[in-house]
Design an enzyme around this catalytic site. Structure first.
Site, PDB file in Angstrom:
ATOM      1  N   LYS A  88       0.814  -1.218   0.000  1.00  0.00           N
ATOM      2  CA  LYS A  88       0.000   0.000   0.000  1.00  0.00           C
ATOM      3  C   LYS A  88       0.853   1.275   0.000  1.00  0.00           C
ATOM      4  CE  LYS A  88      -4.442  -1.630   1.230  1.00  0.00           C
ATOM      5  NZ  LYS A  88      -4.286  -3.019   1.734  1.00  0.00           N
ATOM      6  N   GLU A 110      -9.996   6.471   3.251  1.00  0.00           N
ATOM      7  CA  GLU A 110     -10.856   5.505   3.918  1.00  0.00           C
ATOM      8  C   GLU A 110      -9.970   4.336   4.334  1.00  0.00           C
ATOM      9  OE1 GLU A 110     -10.484   5.669   0.619  1.00  0.00           O
ATOM     10  OE2 GLU A 110      -9.716   3.637   0.352  1.00  0.00           O
ATOM     11  N   SER A 371       1.864  -9.835  -0.770  1.00  0.00           N
ATOM     12  CA  SER A 371       1.486  -8.425  -0.654  1.00  0.00           C
ATOM     13  C   SER A 371       1.795  -7.794   0.693  1.00  0.00           C
ATOM     14  CB  SER A 371      -0.004  -8.270  -0.971  1.00  0.00           C
ATOM     15  OG  SER A 371      -0.784  -9.122  -0.151  1.00  0.00           O
TER      16      SER A 371
HETATM   17  C1  LIG Z   1      -5.089  -4.080   1.400  1.00  0.00           C
HETATM   18  C2  LIG Z   1      -4.344  -5.325   1.189  1.00  0.00           C
HETATM   19  C3  LIG Z   1      -4.654  -6.213   0.122  1.00  0.00           C
HETATM   20  C4  LIG Z   1      -5.812  -6.015  -0.807  1.00  0.00           C
HETATM   21  O1  LIG Z   1      -5.776  -4.868  -1.592  1.00  0.00           O
HETATM   22  P1  LIG Z   1      -5.519  -4.905  -3.157  1.00  0.00           P
HETATM   23  O2  LIG Z   1      -5.901  -3.533  -3.595  1.00  0.00           O
HETATM   24  O3  LIG Z   1      -6.403  -5.957  -3.750  1.00  0.00           O
HETATM   25  O4  LIG Z   1      -4.098  -5.195  -3.384  1.00  0.00           O
HETATM   26  C5  LIG Z   1      -3.864  -7.332  -0.043  1.00  0.00           C
HETATM   27  N1  LIG Z   1      -2.831  -7.601   0.783  1.00  0.00           N
HETATM   28  C6  LIG Z   1      -2.514  -6.788   1.810  1.00  0.00           C
HETATM   29  C7  LIG Z   1      -1.366  -7.156   2.680  1.00  0.00           C
HETATM   30  C8  LIG Z   1      -3.254  -5.627   2.049  1.00  0.00           C
HETATM   31  O5  LIG Z   1      -2.930  -4.835   3.082  1.00  0.00           O
END
Ligand SMILES: *Cc1c(COP(=O)(O)O)cnc(C)c1O
Length: 385
Positions: A88, A110, A371
């Site tokens: 993010k 948000e 992620s």
């Molecule tokens: C917010 C988040 C996601 C999901 O958001 P995307 O916009 O689909 O990437 C996935 N993994 C983590 C660790 C997150 O914090």
């Protein structure tokens, strides 16, 4: 996936379904972003922030022990190693820098679990901006640690008491608040959702994941390009950024959704938060509540580009249950010494399942975006283990 859209659309999806004052504000963001993205000065300033503050480039880690057990060659793109612990920050640093360039003094955001709120508060502190973060009252109760982190970073956290008191309502409230504050505030959306230009702009800020991974795969893999590129999908930003790096290759793109938040797999055409896309709906067309153990996948829709990639057949979307994701998280911890976010564990759960049932042919090369890190999920996992 270069210039992805025609007049703000991805096929029949996308658009700018917003009140007139926000349409004008979106137009300004669009113009400022195009100008900035074409300016080597802006690109250079962002690259520097990503390097010296966020810790980029992130490594590509071959998951050797797990690969051997699965009979495939799995490499992990390590967004969990960025500052604040997920992808993010890539988007938020980009938007915060853009807000500064536009002369804005405040970011509005948000947040659901608080990850995007913490990233926004972090970028605001770094660049000397104010931050106002809208968060559902239920989420505030459930995510005390992230609420504290945001306040420690100097952000104002505004509780949202409407509706289900979660992310969907927080987003609506943030947009309503922006209507009265477009002159001095930038709305920093956290995924590839919302009115044009956000789905496209956020994808561009996240494509650094795919671009880095492409170069790293070329060095790491004998085949150069992986056979499969896999990422989890909430709104879809880490997946869109990852896919963008491989759009012009023969890699098969796979987006993994939570069973209870499967907008791309099971959603129907609708409009929400300024955008035409696929949303989970009841028989009356009301958008329904999503449910997932991974807070970041707990969103009833998906970004318009994913809806379009699905229609084109360029990417496919699959679902994974809470239990499969939790088991995958434990497996990664014990084979590779990495505790993943439960969101990322969904992507891994699909890789494990597909390697097991032969859908992934033995010897396939797989790039998977990890992620985020799992620290935020320990209390959820404790209840399950
Ligand atoms: C917010 C988040 C996601 C999901 O958001 P995307 O916009 O689909 O990437 C996935 N993994 C983590 C660790 C997150 O914090």
């Amino acid at each position: 996936m270069g210039e992805p859209r025609t007049r703000g659309r991805f096929g029949e999806y996308g658009g700018r379904y917003a009140p007139e004052s926000l349409v004008e504000a979106c137009r300004e963001v669009d113009e400022a972003f195009r100008d900035a993205w074409a300016d080597p000065g802006f690109r250079g300033a962002l690259a520097r922030l990503l390097a010296v503050h966020a810790g980029r480039p992130t490594p590509l880690t071959p998951a050797d022990r797990l690969s051997e057990a699965l009979g495939v060659r799995l490499c992990l793109k390590r967004e969990d190693l960025t500052h604040t612990g997920s992808h993010k920050i890539n988007n938020v640093l980009g938007q915060a820098l853009l807000a500064t360039r536009m002369g804005r003094r405040r970011l509005i955001a948000e947040t659901g679990a608080g990850q995007h709120g913490v990233a926004t508060a972090t970028a605001a502190a770094l660049l000397g901006l104010e931050a106002t973060v809208f968060m559902g009252e239920r989420d505030i109760e459930r995510q005390a640690l992230n609420v504290f982190r945001m306040r420690m970073l100097g952000a104002e956290v505004v509780p949202v008491t409407a509706g289900s008191r979660t992310l969907k309502d927080a987003t609506s409230e943030a947009m309503r608040h922006w209507v009265g504050a477009t002159g001095d505030s930038h709305y920093c959306i956290g995924s590839v959702v919302g009115p044009d230009p956000y789905p496209w702009m956020v994808r561009e800020f996240q494509r650094i994941i795919g671009d880095e991974a492409r170069a790293q795969c070329a060095a790491e893999l004998r085949t150069g390009v992986p056979d499969y590129v896999v990422a989890c999908v909430g709104g879809g930003s880490n997946a869109a950024g990852t896919f963008a790096g491989f759009a012009d290759t023969r890699a098969l793109l796979v987006g993994v959704e939570a069973e209870g938040g499967a907008g791309a797999s099971r959603g129907r055409l609708g409009v929400m938060h300024g955008c035409r896309s696929l949303f989970l709906q009841d028989d009356d067309g009301q958008i329904t509540q999503a449910h997932s153990i991974a807070a970041g996948l707990d969103y009833p829709g998906v970004g318009p580009e994913h809806a379009h990639l699905r229609d084109l057949g360029r990417a496919r979307y699959v679902t994974v249950s809470d239990e499969e994701a939790a088991a995958a998280a434990v497996r990664l911890a014990r084979t590779e010494g990495i505790v993943p976010a439960l969101e990322s564990a969904h992507a891994l759960a699909w890789v494990i399942r597909a390697a097991g049932d032969g859908e992934l042919p033995a010897g396939s090369t797989v790039l998977m975006t990890l992620s985020g890190r799992g620290d935020k999920d320990v209390s959820t996992l404790k209840e399950l283990l």
